[in-house]
Design a protein around this motif. Structure first.
Motif, PDB file in Angstrom:
ATOM      1  N   ASP A   1       0.808  -1.221   0.000  1.00 50.91           N
ATOM      2  CA  ASP A   1       0.000   0.000   0.000  1.00 50.91           C
ATOM      3  C   ASP A   1       0.845   1.277   0.000  1.00 50.91           C
ATOM      4  O   ASP A   1       0.297   2.373  -0.087  1.00 50.91           O
ATOM      5  CB  ASP A   1      -0.940   0.019   1.210  1.00 50.91           C
ATOM      6  CG  ASP A   1      -2.092  -0.967   1.054  1.00 50.91           C
ATOM      7  OD1 ASP A   1      -2.392  -1.339  -0.101  1.00 50.91           O
ATOM      8  OD2 ASP A   1      -2.680  -1.360   2.076  1.00 50.91           O
ATOM      9  N   ILE A   2       2.161   1.144   0.141  1.00 55.39           N
ATOM     10  CA  ILE A   2       3.021   2.326   0.149  1.00 55.39           C
ATOM     11  C   ILE A   2       3.017   2.974  -1.235  1.00 55.39           C
ATOM     12  O   ILE A   2       3.301   2.321  -2.234  1.00 55.39           O
ATOM     13  CB  ILE A   2       4.459   1.960   0.560  1.00 55.39           C
ATOM     14  CG1 ILE A   2       4.470   1.339   1.965  1.00 55.39           C
ATOM     15  CG2 ILE A   2       5.357   3.186   0.509  1.00 55.39           C
ATOM     16  CD1 ILE A   2       3.933   2.236   3.050  1.00 55.39           C
ATOM     17  N   LYS A   3       2.687   4.234  -1.284  1.00 55.62           N
ATOM     18  CA  LYS A   3       2.614   4.957  -2.547  1.00 55.62           C
ATOM     19  C   LYS A   3       3.450   6.229  -2.487  1.00 55.62           C
ATOM     20  O   LYS A   3       3.715   6.774  -1.422  1.00 55.62           O
ATOM     21  CB  LYS A   3       1.158   5.342  -2.859  1.00 55.62           C
ATOM     22  CG  LYS A   3       0.181   4.174  -2.856  1.00 55.62           C
ATOM     23  CD  LYS A   3       0.488   3.173  -3.953  1.00 55.62           C
ATOM     24  CE  LYS A   3      -0.530   2.032  -3.932  1.00 55.62           C
ATOM     25  NZ  LYS A   3      -0.188   0.969  -4.915  1.00 55.62           N
ATOM     26  N   ILE A   4       3.856   6.689  -3.672  1.00 57.89           N
ATOM     27  CA  ILE A   4       4.515   7.990  -3.776  1.00 57.89           C
ATOM     28  C   ILE A   4       3.482   9.068  -3.479  1.00 57.89           C
ATOM     29  O   ILE A   4       2.362   9.021  -3.988  1.00 57.89           O
ATOM     30  CB  ILE A   4       5.102   8.188  -5.190  1.00 57.89           C
ATOM     31  CG1 ILE A   4       6.250   7.185  -5.419  1.00 57.89           C
ATOM     32  CG2 ILE A   4       5.591   9.613  -5.390  1.00 57.89           C
ATOM     33  CD1 ILE A   4       6.786   7.189  -6.839  1.00 57.89           C
ATOM     34  N   ALA A   5       3.832  10.012  -2.630  1.00 58.41           N
ATOM     35  CA  ALA A   5       2.885  11.073  -2.248  1.00 58.41           C
ATOM     36  C   ALA A   5       3.649  12.361  -1.985  1.00 58.41           C
ATOM     37  O   ALA A   5       4.850  12.340  -1.701  1.00 58.41           O
ATOM     38  CB  ALA A   5       2.086  10.663  -1.014  1.00 58.41           C
TER      39      ALA A   5
ATOM     40  N   ALA B   1       9.091   1.138   3.269  1.00 59.87           N
ATOM     41  CA  ALA B   1       8.013   1.318   4.243  1.00 59.87           C
ATOM     42  C   ALA B   1       8.483   2.171   5.423  1.00 59.87           C
ATOM     43  O   ALA B   1       7.740   3.014   5.935  1.00 59.87           O
ATOM     44  CB  ALA B   1       7.514  -0.040   4.728  1.00 59.87           C
ATOM     45  N   ASP B   2       9.730   1.953   5.866  1.00 60.13           N
ATOM     46  CA  ASP B   2      10.287   2.788   6.937  1.00 60.13           C
ATOM     47  C   ASP B   2      10.329   4.259   6.524  1.00 60.13           C
ATOM     48  O   ASP B   2       9.966   5.145   7.304  1.00 60.13           O
ATOM     49  CB  ASP B   2      11.708   2.327   7.282  1.00 60.13           C
ATOM     50  CG  ASP B   2      11.729   1.073   8.130  1.00 60.13           C
ATOM     51  OD1 ASP B   2      10.674   0.697   8.671  1.00 60.13           O
ATOM     52  OD2 ASP B   2      12.804   0.460   8.243  1.00 60.13           O
ATOM     53  N   GLU B   3      10.791   4.509   5.296  1.00 59.79           N
ATOM     54  CA  GLU B   3      10.887   5.895   4.828  1.00 59.79           C
ATOM     55  C   GLU B   3       9.504   6.525   4.711  1.00 59.79           C
ATOM     56  O   GLU B   3       9.330   7.718   4.999  1.00 59.79           O
ATOM     57  CB  GLU B   3      11.616   5.948   3.477  1.00 59.79           C
ATOM     58  CG  GLU B   3      12.987   5.292   3.435  1.00 59.79           C
ATOM     59  CD  GLU B   3      13.996   5.948   4.361  1.00 59.79           C
ATOM     60  OE1 GLU B   3      13.666   6.942   5.035  1.00 59.79           O
ATOM     61  OE2 GLU B   3      15.145   5.468   4.413  1.00 59.79           O
ATOM     62  N   ALA B   4       8.518   5.742   4.298  1.00 62.15           N
ATOM     63  CA  ALA B   4       7.152   6.254   4.223  1.00 62.15           C
ATOM     64  C   ALA B   4       6.634   6.608   5.610  1.00 62.15           C
ATOM     65  O   ALA B   4       5.902   7.590   5.792  1.00 62.15           O
ATOM     66  CB  ALA B   4       6.245   5.220   3.561  1.00 62.15           C
TER      67      ALA B   4
ATOM     68  N   LEU C   1       2.353   0.461  10.407  1.00 61.67           N
ATOM     69  CA  LEU C   1       1.701   0.940   9.193  1.00 61.67           C
ATOM     70  C   LEU C   1       0.182   0.753   9.241  1.00 61.67           C
ATOM     71  O   LEU C   1      -0.475   0.712   8.208  1.00 61.67           O
ATOM     72  CB  LEU C   1       2.255   0.186   7.969  1.00 61.67           C
ATOM     73  CG  LEU C   1       3.771   0.231   7.766  1.00 61.67           C
ATOM     74  CD1 LEU C   1       4.143  -0.585   6.525  1.00 61.67           C
ATOM     75  CD2 LEU C   1       4.261   1.668   7.622  1.00 61.67           C
ATOM     76  N   ASP C   2      -0.379   0.666  10.434  1.00 66.10           N
ATOM     77  CA  ASP C   2      -1.810   0.372  10.573  1.00 66.10           C
ATOM     78  C   ASP C   2      -2.696   1.456   9.969  1.00 66.10           C
ATOM     79  O   ASP C   2      -3.649   1.163   9.259  1.00 66.10           O
ATOM     80  CB  ASP C   2      -2.159   0.174  12.057  1.00 66.10           C
ATOM     81  CG  ASP C   2      -1.322  -0.928  12.683  1.00 66.10           C
ATOM     82  OD1 ASP C   2      -1.460  -2.076  12.242  1.00 66.10           O
ATOM     83  OD2 ASP C   2      -0.525  -0.625  13.579  1.00 66.10           O
ATOM     84  N   PHE C   3      -2.427   2.701  10.302  1.00 62.92           N
ATOM     85  CA  PHE C   3      -3.230   3.816   9.787  1.00 62.92           C
ATOM     86  C   PHE C   3      -2.268   4.850   9.189  1.00 62.92           C
ATOM     87  O   PHE C   3      -1.761   5.709   9.900  1.00 62.92           O
ATOM     88  CB  PHE C   3      -4.060   4.463  10.902  1.00 62.92           C
ATOM     89  CG  PHE C   3      -4.929   3.491  11.656  1.00 62.92           C
ATOM     90  CD1 PHE C   3      -6.071   2.974  11.082  1.00 62.92           C
ATOM     91  CD2 PHE C   3      -4.592   3.087  12.941  1.00 62.92           C
ATOM     92  CE1 PHE C   3      -6.873   2.076  11.769  1.00 62.92           C
ATOM     93  CE2 PHE C   3      -5.384   2.197  13.648  1.00 62.92           C
ATOM     94  CZ  PHE C   3      -6.527   1.687  13.055  1.00 62.92           C
TER      95      PHE C   3
END
Length: 375
Positions: free
Chosen positions: A83-87, A292-295, A331-333
């Motif tokens: 679910d990690i996306k560029i934003a 995921a950590d960076e997100a 990464l729950d919410f």
């Protein structure tokens, strides 16, 4: 047939014994079990600080000799990492614009140093990094970028945590739990760096660049944090946006078969134990968890920039009701652009983040306010 653990453990020693000295400035590293044979340039300096070699197995103490880490890493699920996306968070204030401009200048310098080509359409989501014509780099260039990125990314959390720690001591007041989150972020970035150093050791040029960049960046960030902590957290949030883009493009390169050398490259033990990966985890899975950590750092710093720097408690250290979306360590919410002050557990933030409002130990007010004092 060697197991994944035995293969990973023997790799550093195997790599270290396959150095063939050629000219005074060049060595060929036969990368053996992990990388395949390919040439790399090194310095001939006798100073160990500038030598570019693969660490020998007997130079590092076994991980079993250390107790459990002070900052345990949450285990992410496959669905969460997918679910990690560029934003990108749009700049709204002058401080935001200053932070964004500083990041853009740093990124251009960084891109020139690592041979990376920024693509604004990928960054904005208009184009996918999976396209056949997408710009891609060699494994050596990717590792150079990762190592340089993580050596700088570990500075802000430590500098900000140190300033807030001294501020708490000097003013004889609690810090409302900001310090631990900031130090944990710095710790996490350093583990990223140590992980990548198992694949490549920088030579004289990069080590000199890292030395100079850290000296300049630390002092500039330190002074800037004294002036405007909010702008500094927004700056880090924008840096982490760029980090998510970088790792997303590297992941796309592996999945598209552009980096065949990494398809069966195993993750080192330090990453297996810290991230909670499976023993047979490879480079692709490693990059996914690091992205995921960076997100998460992206979300945390944008959130902290939205709060009152001297009055509000750290929302990642509070206790909430489980059925309500709220900031978490995992990464729950996820909120890529950060949690706004009024979004954190409904109206609780507005009520319990007012100046002078004290939390009562052992009591749980309506709305899931914190049940214990935060340091």
């Amino acid at each position: 047939m060697l197991s994944a653990t035995a293969l990973r453990a023997s790799a550093p020693a195997t790599l270290a014994t396959k150095h063939l000295l050629l000219t005074s400035g060049t060595r060929i590293v036969c990368c053996g079990l992990l990388h395949g044979a390919r040439a790399r340039k090194f310095t001939s300096s006798t100073n160990p600080f500038f030598l570019a070699t693969t660490p020998k197995a007997n130079q590092e103490r076994s991980l079993k000799a250390f107790r459990e880490r002070s900052f345990p890493h949450p285990v992410y699920t496959e669905a969460q990492m997918n679910d990690i996306k560029i934003a990108h968070r749009k700049a709204k204030t002058w401080g935001d614009w200053v932070a964004l401009a500083a990041v853009r200048v740093m990124r251009k310098c960084f891109d020139m140093a690592t041979g990376y080509r920024h693509d604004s359409e990928i960054a904005s989501g208009k184009k996918t990094p999976y396209g056949t014509n997408a710009f891609h780099m060699t494994p050596e260039k990717w590792l150079a970028r990762f190592i340089f990125l993580e050596s700088i990314a570990g500075v802000p959390g430590m500098a900000a945590g140190m300033i807030r720690h001294l501020h708490s001591l000097r003013r004889l007041k609690r810090d409302n739990a900001w310090i631990e989150t900031l130090l944990e972020e710095a710790y996490n970035e350093r583990l990223h760096l140590l992980t990548f150093l198992h694949y490549r050791q920088p030579g004289l040029f990069m080590r000199t660049m890292i030395l100079g960049a850290q000296g300049v960046f630390f002092n500039l960030f330190f002074l800037s944090y004294l002036v405007s902590p909010r702008t500094c957290h927004r700056f880090v949030g924008y840096i982490e946006e760029e980090a998510v883009i970088t790792y997303t493009r590297a992941i796309a390169d592996i999945e598209n078969g552009r980096i065949p050398e990494w398809e069966n490259l195993l993750a080192p033990d330090i990453a297996i134990k810290y991230f909670g990966l499976k023993p047979e985890a490879n480079m692709l899975q490693l990059l996914r968890v690091i992205r995921a950590d960076e997100a998460k750092h992206r979300e945390v710093n944008h959130t902290l920039a939205n709060l009152s720097q001297g009055e509000d408690p750290n929302p990642y250290a509070l206790i909430y009701e489980r059925d309500k979306p709220h900031p978490t360590k995992g990464l729950d919410f996820m909120k890529p652009e950060g949690w706004e002050k009024g979004e954190i557990d409904g109206e609780v933030v507005e009520e319990y983040m007012k100046p002078g409002k004290e939390w009562k130990t052992g009591e749980k007010p309506v709305g899931a306010a914190p049940t214990a004092r935060a340091a």
